[in-house]
Design a protein around this motif. Sequence first.
Motif, PDB file in Angstrom:
ATOM      1  N   GLU A   6       0.838  -1.217   0.000  1.00 36.29           N
ATOM      2  CA  GLU A   6       0.000   0.000   0.000  1.00 36.29           C
ATOM      3  C   GLU A   6       0.865   1.258   0.000  1.00 36.29           C
ATOM      4  O   GLU A   6       0.470   2.298  -0.527  1.00 36.29           O
ATOM      5  CB  GLU A   6      -0.940   0.018   1.210  1.00 36.29           C
ATOM      6  CG  GLU A   6      -0.184  -0.018   2.519  1.00 36.29           C
ATOM      7  CD  GLU A   6      -1.044   0.290   3.751  1.00 36.29           C
ATOM      8  OE1 GLU A   6      -1.735   1.309   3.743  1.00 36.29           O
ATOM      9  OE2 GLU A   6      -0.979  -0.490   4.722  1.00 36.29           O
ATOM     10  N   HIS A   7       2.058   1.162   0.593  1.00 34.71           N
ATOM     11  CA  HIS A   7       2.942   2.324   0.618  1.00 34.71           C
ATOM     12  C   HIS A   7       3.536   2.588  -0.763  1.00 34.71           C
ATOM     13  O   HIS A   7       3.720   3.734  -1.163  1.00 34.71           O
ATOM     14  CB  HIS A   7       4.053   2.113   1.649  1.00 34.71           C
ATOM     15  CG  HIS A   7       3.526   1.985   3.038  1.00 34.71           C
ATOM     16  ND1 HIS A   7       3.157   3.068   3.789  1.00 34.71           N
ATOM     17  CD2 HIS A   7       3.249   0.888   3.800  1.00 34.71           C
ATOM     18  CE1 HIS A   7       2.696   2.665   4.967  1.00 34.71           C
ATOM     19  NE2 HIS A   7       2.729   1.336   4.999  1.00 34.71           N
ATOM     20  N   ARG A   8       3.822   1.523  -1.488  1.00 34.77           N
ATOM     21  CA  ARG A   8       4.370   1.676  -2.837  1.00 34.77           C
ATOM     22  C   ARG A   8       3.365   2.382  -3.746  1.00 34.77           C
ATOM     23  O   ARG A   8       3.736   3.144  -4.642  1.00 34.77           O
ATOM     24  CB  ARG A   8       4.734   0.304  -3.407  1.00 34.77           C
ATOM     25  CG  ARG A   8       5.581   0.371  -4.640  1.00 34.77           C
ATOM     26  CD  ARG A   8       6.314  -0.942  -4.892  1.00 34.77           C
ATOM     27  NE  ARG A   8       5.400  -2.051  -5.090  1.00 34.77           N
ATOM     28  CZ  ARG A   8       5.396  -3.173  -4.365  1.00 34.77           C
ATOM     29  NH1 ARG A   8       6.261  -3.349  -3.384  1.00 34.77           N
ATOM     30  NH2 ARG A   8       4.529  -4.126  -4.598  1.00 34.77           N
ATOM     31  N   GLU A   9       2.106   2.142  -3.466  1.00 32.27           N
ATOM     32  CA  GLU A   9       1.071   2.747  -4.320  1.00 32.27           C
ATOM     33  C   GLU A   9       0.951   4.261  -4.140  1.00 32.27           C
ATOM     34  O   GLU A   9       0.225   4.926  -4.877  1.00 32.27           O
ATOM     35  CB  GLU A   9      -0.272   2.061  -4.048  1.00 32.27           C
ATOM     36  CG  GLU A   9      -0.280   0.656  -4.640  1.00 32.27           C
ATOM     37  CD  GLU A   9      -1.415  -0.225  -4.132  1.00 32.27           C
ATOM     38  OE1 GLU A   9      -2.225   0.260  -3.320  1.00 32.27           O
ATOM     39  OE2 GLU A   9      -1.475  -1.397  -4.557  1.00 32.27           O
ATOM     40  N   ARG A  10       1.657   4.791  -3.181  1.00 31.41           N
ATOM     41  CA  ARG A  10       1.620   6.247  -2.977  1.00 31.41           C
ATOM     42  C   ARG A  10       2.611   6.982  -3.869  1.00 31.41           C
ATOM     43  O   ARG A  10       2.743   8.200  -3.785  1.00 31.41           O
ATOM     44  CB  ARG A  10       1.955   6.572  -1.521  1.00 31.41           C
ATOM     45  CG  ARG A  10       0.968   6.003  -0.529  1.00 31.41           C
ATOM     46  CD  ARG A  10       1.312   6.516   0.838  1.00 31.41           C
ATOM     47  NE  ARG A  10       0.575   5.834   1.883  1.00 31.41           N
ATOM     48  CZ  ARG A  10       0.756   6.070   3.169  1.00 31.41           C
ATOM     49  NH1 ARG A  10       1.655   6.966   3.546  1.00 31.41           N
ATOM     50  NH2 ARG A  10       0.066   5.421   4.069  1.00 31.41           N
ATOM     51  N   PHE A  11       3.326   6.237  -4.698  1.00 30.58           N
ATOM     52  CA  PHE A  11       4.349   6.856  -5.549  1.00 30.58           C
ATOM     53  C   PHE A  11       3.894   6.920  -6.998  1.00 30.58           C
ATOM     54  O   PHE A  11       2.998   6.190  -7.422  1.00 30.58           O
ATOM     55  CB  PHE A  11       5.666   6.068  -5.444  1.00 30.58           C
ATOM     56  CG  PHE A  11       6.373   6.323  -4.150  1.00 30.58           C
ATOM     57  CD1 PHE A  11       7.394   7.254  -4.081  1.00 30.58           C
ATOM     58  CD2 PHE A  11       5.979   5.668  -2.987  1.00 30.58           C
ATOM     59  CE1 PHE A  11       8.027   7.518  -2.875  1.00 30.58           C
ATOM     60  CE2 PHE A  11       6.614   5.932  -1.772  1.00 30.58           C
ATOM     61  CZ  PHE A  11       7.637   6.855  -1.720  1.00 30.58           C
ATOM     62  N   VAL A  12       4.545   7.804  -7.737  1.00 30.63           N
ATOM     63  CA  VAL A  12       4.267   7.952  -9.169  1.00 30.63           C
ATOM     64  C   VAL A  12       5.026   6.867  -9.949  1.00 30.63           C
ATOM     65  O   VAL A  12       6.239   6.733  -9.808  1.00 30.63           O
ATOM     66  CB  VAL A  12       4.713   9.349  -9.655  1.00 30.63           C
ATOM     67  CG1 VAL A  12       4.643   9.444 -11.181  1.00 30.63           C
ATOM     68  CG2 VAL A  12       3.856  10.432  -9.008  1.00 30.63           C
ATOM     69  N   PHE A  13       4.282   6.119 -10.731  1.00 31.47           N
ATOM     70  CA  PHE A  13       4.870   5.184 -11.694  1.00 31.47           C
ATOM     71  C   PHE A  13       4.334   5.611 -13.054  1.00 31.47           C
ATOM     72  O   PHE A  13       3.258   5.187 -13.463  1.00 31.47           O
ATOM     73  CB  PHE A  13       4.478   3.741 -11.376  1.00 31.47           C
ATOM     74  CG  PHE A  13       5.047   3.245 -10.071  1.00 31.47           C
ATOM     75  CD1 PHE A  13       6.242   2.536 -10.047  1.00 31.47           C
ATOM     76  CD2 PHE A  13       4.402   3.520  -8.869  1.00 31.47           C
ATOM     77  CE1 PHE A  13       6.777   2.100  -8.841  1.00 31.47           C
ATOM     78  CE2 PHE A  13       4.937   3.090  -7.658  1.00 31.47           C
ATOM     79  CZ  PHE A  13       6.125   2.374  -7.646  1.00 31.47           C
ATOM     80  N   ALA A  14       5.087   6.486 -13.722  1.00 38.00           N
ATOM     81  CA  ALA A  14       4.547   7.160 -14.900  1.00 38.00           C
ATOM     82  C   ALA A  14       4.505   6.253 -16.122  1.00 38.00           C
ATOM     83  O   ALA A  14       3.713   6.459 -17.028  1.00 38.00           O
ATOM     84  CB  ALA A  14       5.379   8.406 -15.204  1.00 38.00           C
ATOM     85  N   ASP A  15       5.393   5.265 -16.153  1.00 32.36           N
ATOM     86  CA  ASP A  15       5.415   4.361 -17.293  1.00 32.36           C
ATOM     87  C   ASP A  15       5.944   3.025 -16.801  1.00 32.36           C
ATOM     88  O   ASP A  15       6.025   2.797 -15.594  1.00 32.36           O
ATOM     89  CB  ASP A  15       6.263   4.945 -18.443  1.00 32.36           C
ATOM     90  CG  ASP A  15       7.693   5.276 -18.007  1.00 32.36           C
ATOM     91  OD1 ASP A  15       8.178   4.685 -17.019  1.00 32.36           O
ATOM     92  OD2 ASP A  15       8.316   6.139 -18.643  1.00 32.36           O
ATOM     93  N   ASP A  16       6.317   2.149 -17.702  1.00 35.08           N
ATOM     94  CA  ASP A  16       6.721   0.804 -17.265  1.00 35.08           C
ATOM     95  C   ASP A  16       8.235   0.667 -17.101  1.00 35.08           C
ATOM     96  O   ASP A  16       8.776  -0.437 -17.184  1.00 35.08           O
ATOM     97  CB  ASP A  16       6.157  -0.251 -18.219  1.00 35.08           C
ATOM     98  CG  ASP A  16       6.593   0.009 -19.651  1.00 35.08           C
ATOM     99  OD1 ASP A  16       7.329   1.005 -19.882  1.00 35.08           O
ATOM    100  OD2 ASP A  16       6.210  -0.766 -20.550  1.00 35.08           O
TER     101      ASP A  16
END
Lengths: 422, 422
Positions: free
Chosen positions: A25-35
């Motif tokens: 759930e903590h990782r989901e708080r970050f921006v992952f703009a592409d793959d």
Amino acid sequence: MPITDSDDLSIEFARAIDAASPLREHRERFVFADDTIYLDGNSLGRLPRRTSQRLREVIDTEWGRDLIRSWPTWIARHDDVAAALATGVLGVRPSEVTIADSTTVNLYKVINAAADLRPGRSVILIERDNFPTDLYVVQGIAKARGMSVRVVDSDIDGGLSVEQVRSALDDDVALACFCHVSYRSGAIADIEQITGVLHEAGAVAVWDLCHSAGAIRTPLAQARAEFAVGCTYKYLNSGPGAPAFLYVREDLHDQVRQPIWGWFGQREQFAMGGDYDPVEGIARFTSGTPAVLGLSAIEEGVRSITDAGIDELEQGGRLLTGYGLVLADSWLAPLGFTVASPRAASRRGSHLTLHHRQAWQICQAMIARGVVPDFRTPDRLRLGMAPLTTSFEEVWRGFDAIREIVETDEHLQFPAERARVT
Amino acid sequence: MPITDSDDLSIEFARAIDAASPLREHRERFVFADDTIYLDGNSLGRLPRRTSQRLREVIDTEWGRDLIRSWPTWIARHDDVAAALATGVLGVRPSEVTIADSTTVNLYKVINAAADLRPGRSVILIERDNFPTDLYVVQGIAKARGMSVRVVDSDIDGGLSVEQVRSALDDDVALACFCHVSYRSGAIADIEQITGVLHEAGAVAVWDLCHSAGAIRTPLAQARAEFAVGCTYKYLNSGPGAPAFLYVREDLHDQVRQPIWGWFGQREQFAMGGDYDPVEGIARFTSGTPAVLGLSAIEEGVRSITDAGIDELEQGGRLLTGYGLVLADSWLAPLGFTVASPRAASRRGSHLTLHHRQAWQICQAMIARGVVPDFRTPDRLRLGMAPLTTSFEEVWRGFDAIREIVETDEHLQFPAERARVT
């Protein structure tokens, strides 16, 4: 530990571990703009979503609308962020940390202060694999103060041992400046034991936490270490060039000064007195006007760490690097790679480094595929696994890409010589 | 000059001047979020609209998406911004300026470098009304190097004269550190003449341009001044705590070093060599990792200045402060105010300061009305008129508010004692 014992090297296994991770759930708080497969969070951490929003408010409202009326808020934030970093990341007292300048400038301050504490001694001890800026700062200070630099001949891949430090000490060593986690190998130096050995010899300890703060525990308090510095743009996810931090053990605050006397360390700063009269406490280690945008990013970056918890992150990092070791042994050892990091979990920081004589070409081939590692001279591929933001699937995909690249000689189409960086 | 001779003190006159101003279109590029009358752009400049947009891109795309792959862009930006600031703002060569750290840290670097150039001399000359951080930096360096500080007893309201400097010089003065524009009075020190007098005496010149860069011409090149520093968050509109700049005259680059040796000043930085070997040129005055958000804001802030042009801005600032003088004489002198700035246009920077024994209370009453000045000890109301962003109407409204406040004793409801800033 199921991961390191497992023969299951499928991507499904990696995904299953991710799904079960308490850090998910903590990782989901970050921006992952592409793959992009990002194995360099130990160089520049990812962007927290909240930071993006927060900086808009700082820029458009606090600066754009409120202008200088925001200064009381910004000064309070400076104290609050330092306190949160102290207690939530470093495990020290809120009064023992400040945010200021760059790591380099902070090292300059604390190493001078450390040398002042041992006026009769003339040697600064370093490790040969200290991060370069640490070496340069120490060399400049030694020259200016008429001191000499003594180099502990540590093992680059294995790290700095207590015995190596002990054998380099004598009555003339004023202080030692070591990195908690080696920037090349990821090896952990034992802060408690090494600081203990330094103290037995009457030397002062200065720790560089750049590659550890936010990834593993930093037992400064247990060790009674005198000084530490570190950056915020790696595991603290505070953005490129965000200000650094600085720790000074509390009982020393009134004994020491730092050399760059400035108005943010002055008692009753806005009285604009003509003679420098430093405040009590850690703020005397500040000099000029704080970088407010960076400071605000640190507030969010530190929150991302403290919400997850350092113990949880340290454990998560060990699982990730342990998994990386399994993949390296299984897939990459047959392709000419050797491990350039300690194998013991207790000695590994949150990155793994591999030797390969074509490391530079492999690094370029990876980047061309959207897999981002780091290259370290002369033959090292450094693979960062930030416990908060790197998933097992990302590690799987990254190592799988390396395997494919080398198996198919894809990397040989890239230049073997590193371009000169001017 | 119609403004200073005019008896027309109506707001319509102010509006007419604004409508005719060549700077009008440039002012429209800034954020005006509400109807605040902002007379403190000399402390923290307004937000350019483009900066808000630009920083979103830097945060969300360069950092959030591209991560460490942006470093080549950021390193190139560092050079480009410094070059633009050098030529467009300071009128010096692009190779003579770098962006780094805070003003305080940069002063520390250049004053040490200046002292190194005169090893046989032991005195650092300052002005008693230098900005406090300049005084503190000099005091710390003098203590560390066994030098002494000599204070030129300048006139706080009238500024520093050539004669005062000349009479303080002798063969033992290594260097002088003076402010181009006084932070209290706004008085301009004559860089060309004063540097000339310093050079005649064999002393090195270090100029603090914080209150002049971006508002008036800075004739460093004409004066052949050796060193200068300045901040970017005032007239350069680059945001709170944005990095500072540093100028070193080109022929000195290879003769001088600065004391904070760091990896951004290292030859072939990413070769991670173990011994400090500074690059040629101005970059040897950098130390640690640059603050990328601040740097990107400077790029837009400098563009706002260079698009308008320094000559145009200097002229615009003189008209604004001249208008302020007319309003002060007409409206405020009868209410107990006296002018604490030089009256000659050639001696005025871009802010005006007024004495009033209740200045602190007046300052608070103004802020409560949404009119933002600055207070300076002990009895000064400082009214900044940033030529790029302050309109004549804003000046009119600000002075009108002061008049109303004092006429109606509105300020007497505010505390007479300044709260202690901790």
